[in-house]
Design a protein around this motif. Sequence first.
Motif, PDB file in Angstrom:
ATOM      1  N   ILE A  52       0.845  -1.199   0.000  1.00 31.36           N
ATOM      2  CA  ILE A  52       0.000   0.000   0.000  1.00 31.36           C
ATOM      3  C   ILE A  52       0.875   1.242   0.000  1.00 31.36           C
ATOM      4  CG2 ILE A  52      -1.788   1.294   1.221  1.00 31.36           C
ATOM      5  CD1 ILE A  52      -2.848  -1.297   0.242  1.00 31.36           C
ATOM      6  N   VAL A  53       0.559   2.199  -0.891  1.00 32.13           N
ATOM      7  CA  VAL A  53       1.144   3.543  -0.855  1.00 32.13           C
ATOM      8  C   VAL A  53      -0.011   4.540  -0.870  1.00 32.13           C
ATOM      9  CG1 VAL A  53       3.327   2.919  -1.939  1.00 32.13           C
ATOM     10  CG2 VAL A  53       1.385   3.575  -3.359  1.00 32.13           C
ATOM     11  N   THR A  54       0.247   5.753  -0.383  1.00 33.58           N
ATOM     12  CA  THR A  54      -0.855   6.702  -0.186  1.00 33.58           C
ATOM     13  C   THR A  54      -0.849   7.877  -1.150  1.00 33.58           C
ATOM     14  OG1 THR A  54       0.464   7.855   1.478  1.00 33.58           O
ATOM     15  CG2 THR A  54      -1.027   6.125   2.253  1.00 33.58           C
ATOM     16  N   ASP A  55       0.082   7.924  -2.103  1.00 40.19           N
ATOM     17  CA  ASP A  55       0.075   9.032  -3.051  1.00 40.19           C
ATOM     18  C   ASP A  55       0.780   8.596  -4.330  1.00 40.19           C
ATOM     19  OD1 ASP A  55       2.994   9.644  -2.785  1.00 40.19           O
ATOM     20  OD2 ASP A  55       2.380  10.203  -0.765  1.00 40.19           O
ATOM     21  N   GLY A  56       0.684   9.462  -5.370  1.00 35.41           N
ATOM     22  CA  GLY A  56       1.249   9.124  -6.665  1.00 35.41           C
ATOM     23  C   GLY A  56       2.765   9.063  -6.673  1.00 35.41           C
ATOM     24  N   LEU A  57       3.412   9.969  -5.941  1.00 36.92           N
ATOM     25  CA  LEU A  57       4.873   9.962  -5.910  1.00 36.92           C
ATOM     26  C   LEU A  57       5.409   8.662  -5.333  1.00 36.92           C
ATOM     27  CD1 LEU A  57       5.640  13.640  -4.791  1.00 36.92           C
ATOM     28  CD2 LEU A  57       6.195  12.584  -7.002  1.00 36.92           C
ATOM     29  N   SER A  58       4.781   8.197  -4.265  1.00 31.17           N
ATOM     30  CA  SER A  58       5.225   6.943  -3.649  1.00 31.17           C
ATOM     31  C   SER A  58       4.975   5.772  -4.585  1.00 31.17           C
ATOM     32  CB  SER A  58       4.488   6.726  -2.322  1.00 31.17           C
ATOM     33  OG  SER A  58       4.737   7.782  -1.429  1.00 31.17           O
ATOM     34  N   ALA A  59       3.875   5.831  -5.315  1.00 26.82           N
ATOM     35  CA  ALA A  59       3.573   4.751  -6.265  1.00 26.82           C
ATOM     36  C   ALA A  59       4.636   4.678  -7.355  1.00 26.82           C
ATOM     37  CB  ALA A  59       2.195   4.968  -6.869  1.00 26.82           C
ATOM     38  N   VAL A  60       5.053   5.831  -7.881  1.00 25.92           N
ATOM     39  CA  VAL A  60       6.083   5.850  -8.926  1.00 25.92           C
ATOM     40  C   VAL A  60       7.403   5.318  -8.382  1.00 25.92           C
ATOM     41  CG1 VAL A  60       7.444   7.339 -10.437  1.00 25.92           C
ATOM     42  CG2 VAL A  60       4.976   7.737 -10.183  1.00 25.92           C
ATOM     43  N   ALA A  61       7.757   5.730  -7.166  1.00 28.75           N
ATOM     44  CA  ALA A  61       9.021   5.294  -6.584  1.00 28.75           C
ATOM     45  C   ALA A  61       9.046   3.781  -6.388  1.00 28.75           C
ATOM     46  CB  ALA A  61       9.259   6.009  -5.248  1.00 28.75           C
ATOM     47  N   ARG A  62       7.953   3.198  -5.834  1.00 32.73           N
ATOM     48  CA  ARG A  62       7.926   1.754  -5.603  1.00 32.73           C
ATOM     49  C   ARG A  62       7.883   0.991  -6.925  1.00 32.73           C
ATOM     50  NH1 ARG A  62       7.030  -0.150  -0.388  1.00 32.73           N
ATOM     51  NH2 ARG A  62       7.487  -2.145  -1.422  1.00 32.73           N
ATOM     52  N   ALA A  63       7.158   1.525  -7.914  1.00 33.00           N
ATOM     53  CA  ALA A  63       7.023   0.827  -9.192  1.00 33.00           C
ATOM     54  C   ALA A  63       8.333   0.804  -9.963  1.00 33.00           C
ATOM     55  CB  ALA A  63       5.937   1.493 -10.038  1.00 33.00           C
ATOM     56  N   LYS A  64       9.229   1.761  -9.712  1.00 33.80           N
ATOM     57  CA  LYS A  64      10.520   1.779 -10.387  1.00 33.80           C
ATOM     58  C   LYS A  64      11.574   0.924  -9.668  1.00 33.80           C
ATOM     59  CE  LYS A  64      10.056   6.297 -12.623  1.00 33.80           C
ATOM     60  NZ  LYS A  64      10.608   7.677 -12.763  1.00 33.80           N
ATOM     61  N   LEU A  65      11.256   0.479  -8.422  1.00 35.67           N
ATOM     62  CA  LEU A  65      12.206  -0.327  -7.658  1.00 35.67           C
ATOM     63  C   LEU A  65      11.830  -1.802  -7.636  1.00 35.67           C
ATOM     64  CD1 LEU A  65      12.845   2.001  -4.572  1.00 35.67           C
ATOM     65  CD2 LEU A  65      14.386   1.560  -6.494  1.00 35.67           C
ATOM     66  N   GLU A  66      10.530  -2.088  -7.636  1.00 33.42           N
ATOM     67  CA  GLU A  66      10.054  -3.459  -7.477  1.00 33.42           C
ATOM     68  C   GLU A  66       9.134  -3.804  -8.638  1.00 33.42           C
ATOM     69  OE1 GLU A  66       7.565  -6.146  -4.190  1.00 33.42           O
ATOM     70  OE2 GLU A  66       8.268  -4.122  -3.711  1.00 33.42           O
ATOM     71  N   LEU A  67       9.295  -4.997  -9.190  1.00 32.14           N
ATOM     72  CA  LEU A  67       8.495  -5.427 -10.336  1.00 32.14           C
ATOM     73  C   LEU A  67       7.220  -6.102  -9.826  1.00 32.14           C
ATOM     74  CD1 LEU A  67       8.490  -5.484 -13.413  1.00 32.14           C
ATOM     75  CD2 LEU A  67       9.493  -7.763 -13.304  1.00 32.14           C
ATOM     76  N   PHE A  68       6.092  -5.402  -9.882  1.00 27.76           N
ATOM     77  CA  PHE A  68       4.803  -5.931  -9.442  1.00 27.76           C
ATOM     78  C   PHE A  68       4.098  -6.604 -10.620  1.00 27.76           C
ATOM     79  CE2 PHE A  68       5.750  -2.493  -6.494  1.00 27.76           C
ATOM     80  CZ  PHE A  68       5.432  -3.060  -5.268  1.00 27.76           C
ATOM     81  N   ASP A  69       3.144  -7.479 -10.281  1.00 28.73           N
ATOM     82  CA  ASP A  69       2.318  -8.101 -11.333  1.00 28.73           C
ATOM     83  C   ASP A  69       1.255  -7.138 -11.841  1.00 28.73           C
ATOM     84  OD1 ASP A  69       3.545 -10.676 -11.365  1.00 28.73           O
ATOM     85  OD2 ASP A  69       2.587 -11.087  -9.434  1.00 28.73           O
TER      86      ASP A  69
END
Length: 856
Positions: A633-650
């Motif tokens: 879970i992330v609570t904003d768009g910036l955090s979503a971009v940061a996690r999506a660039k570090l970890e490969l989600f399905d």
Amino acid sequence: MPRYPRLFLFLKNWFFLPLVVLCLPLLVLLGQEVYRDLKLLRSADTDSVQWTLSQVEIEYLDFLLTLERNSDPQRADLSVVRKDFDILYSRLGILSNGKLFASVREIDSFLNSVDKLQLFLDQTIAFIDGPDDTLRLAIPSLLQQTATLRPEVRSLFILGLARFARDSDMQRSQVFSTLTQLAIVSLTILVGLGVLFIYSLMANAQIQARGRALTRANARMRTILSTTQEAVIVADTMGNVVDLNTAAESTFGYSLAEAKGQSIGDLIVPAEQQQAHRMGFERMVRTGKSQLIGTGRVRLDARNADGKRFPVDLAMQSAQTEDGDVIIGFLRDISQQLNTEAELRKARDQALAGEKAKANFLAVMSHEIRTPLNGLLGNLTLISKTQLDADQTTFTRNMEVSGRQLMHHVNSILDIAKFESGKTSVTQSVFHLGRFLQEIIDSQSGHAGHNQTTIEWEWLGSSMAWVKADQTILEQILLNLVGNAIKFTHAGRISIEVEQLTPHDGDCNVELRIIDSGIGISEADQARIFEDFETCDSTYTRDSSGTGLGLGIARRMVQLLGGKIGVESTPGEGSVFWLRLPFLSVAEPASVGGEEKVKASDRSLSILIAEDIETNAFVARRLLERDGHTVTIVTDGLSAVARAKLELFDVILMDISMPGMDGLQATQEIRNAPSPFCDIPILAFSANVLPEQTDHFRASGMNGFIGKPLQLPELRRALQAVLKKSLSINSAPPENPQPNSVDENATMAQDLLDQSEYDTFLGRFLAEGDALLAELAQEPLETLGLETIASKCHQIRSTASLFGATDFAISLGHIETAAKQEDAVVSLIEIAKLSDVWAATCKTLDPNRTSAPVAE
């Protein structure tokens, strides 16, 4: 200058006369040659035609003789029969299709004979081309049929020969006649040359006479042009003034002597348009075409000798003169006309502004009245729960009845204002018509029972089950009409009849009739009963209260649905209000129970959820973890971009409205990341599921969407689509939920959360709702603004749906939509209705609450 026949002008030139005289011997020689050819033609014959006609008869006889010789099947020579048949068939084809015999085929008897022979031959082909045994057996019959056609064959020869003989005689006579005429014409030419010479002298005299007539006509035309009020300017093809009339002198301030020879562009065209004017003239000289000549009137700016600019209407035409082509411009000063038009537009705009101001006034005043009225009703409710004596209880009940009656009137005015602003729209939904009508009856039976009146409904003829229409508007119409029927019916009977129309009344295929045995309506009142603020006679107003808006609103709603409404009534016997509406019959929708059977994904997925509302994120996590998925879970768009660039989600579930960077911006950032992070499927996680919005989501790089509140079947389908690498992931909450204060979504929340968690999140939701209502109660347009109102309503809307507060979520959606469209009037109207919905929602979710904040 008048145009005369070219022959006159030619003969006027003595230079060409000797040439004409030299041509006469050639004409004589030509006549001799034609005469010699004619003599040869007169001796020609039509041997080829006669030969063809005779050959048809010969071949016929030959075929007949062959049939006779081969009539014995045992000795028949079929090859000879077929050969003679083919020869006869080809000979007849010449008569049927040959150009030489086209004129003969115009004779009916000849054509009939050809058709009979052709029919016989066409029918015989089957035997000729068939097996030998069949032909041998058919020969006797063919012989008999062939023999009967002999008169027809003889008729062909006689008729054809006679016709060609007659045509040949006529042709020779015609050619001989032509030759004779040629000789006569030749002689006539010799005489005519002399006559034309004399006539050319007379033509000169006529030209002079017509020149004098033209001079007089020009004088009359100049008089007309000098007295007309329209400015006329004549210019040559270079744009220099040739002439102008008195009106032009007055309009532009130039005399003819001053303007003649001057460029029209330098005289009347404004400075900034002179370059375009010169280019237009140059193009006209070069191509011979102009965009203005002959195209009607155009509106331009002009200037006079003093430099004053004014608008003119311009029409241009071209003409030919002795001195060359000229261009004539007709101009009219339209300054006064434009001023008049501007005044008319201003008057129209003022009238429209007045109508809009009236609608705004109704909306704002009704909105302002609701604020103290809601407070009054709320305090009356609190007072009624305290210890009161009998008189105080009566007074309190009377005040509450009067207050709610006043609230009903204010709501009616709000509905009228919304209709007048054109903001009421139709929302189609699928529902069971019979159950819907039964719910109407059930809801009104108690009210009818107070008047000792029975109420029921029935189908007449064939029925319809599931239909598609606007259920909310239909419910408001029927409640209005049924309420009126109950109001004016005591100790009587009310029934709703439903019938399918055959044939349809336009698009309307169902008629509903609300029939009562009440006091009825006079014929005079029936003509005006559907107008605003109209009630019937004093008998009505003594027995009941009302503003006269109910039927006016019903009329507007019926028209909005594309239907018709009317009334039939007899005073003292009762009334029939009828509705004709369009209903689309549909199949029964899939049940919710069936949807829950959707299985979870076959394997565990790694899922990133970007959601700023804690309750929504918590429920989403529980749903996904229950199916075995791993959730971040992330609570904003910036955090979503940061996690999506570090970890490969399905897959990523991306909320749209988040603080800082919203979901669409975050999606675009992720799509710009290096591979493979940029290829992660992203699903919009939002309550905004209108087609144009979801199309916008896809255009921003998203693969699909999942609607709020989350539904387990839709969530599972979306994840299965991700596993199948489908790029058409579409999921949404149930279409057009039924209008209930709290629905079955609350069951899902209670199932996912334990009691303490549920109570915590419910308490937080109620507190957020109270805070929103409190903010909306204090001049929201001034204190918050439309953008903030839309944001706050959107934030709590999905949480409301999660707890099953469908009515409250729908109302928030209406406010959000109106606020985003910057429609202050509709926003205030929807805000004014919100407090009642919130009060009903709070009463259902938490029965122990004593009151709720009041919104304006």
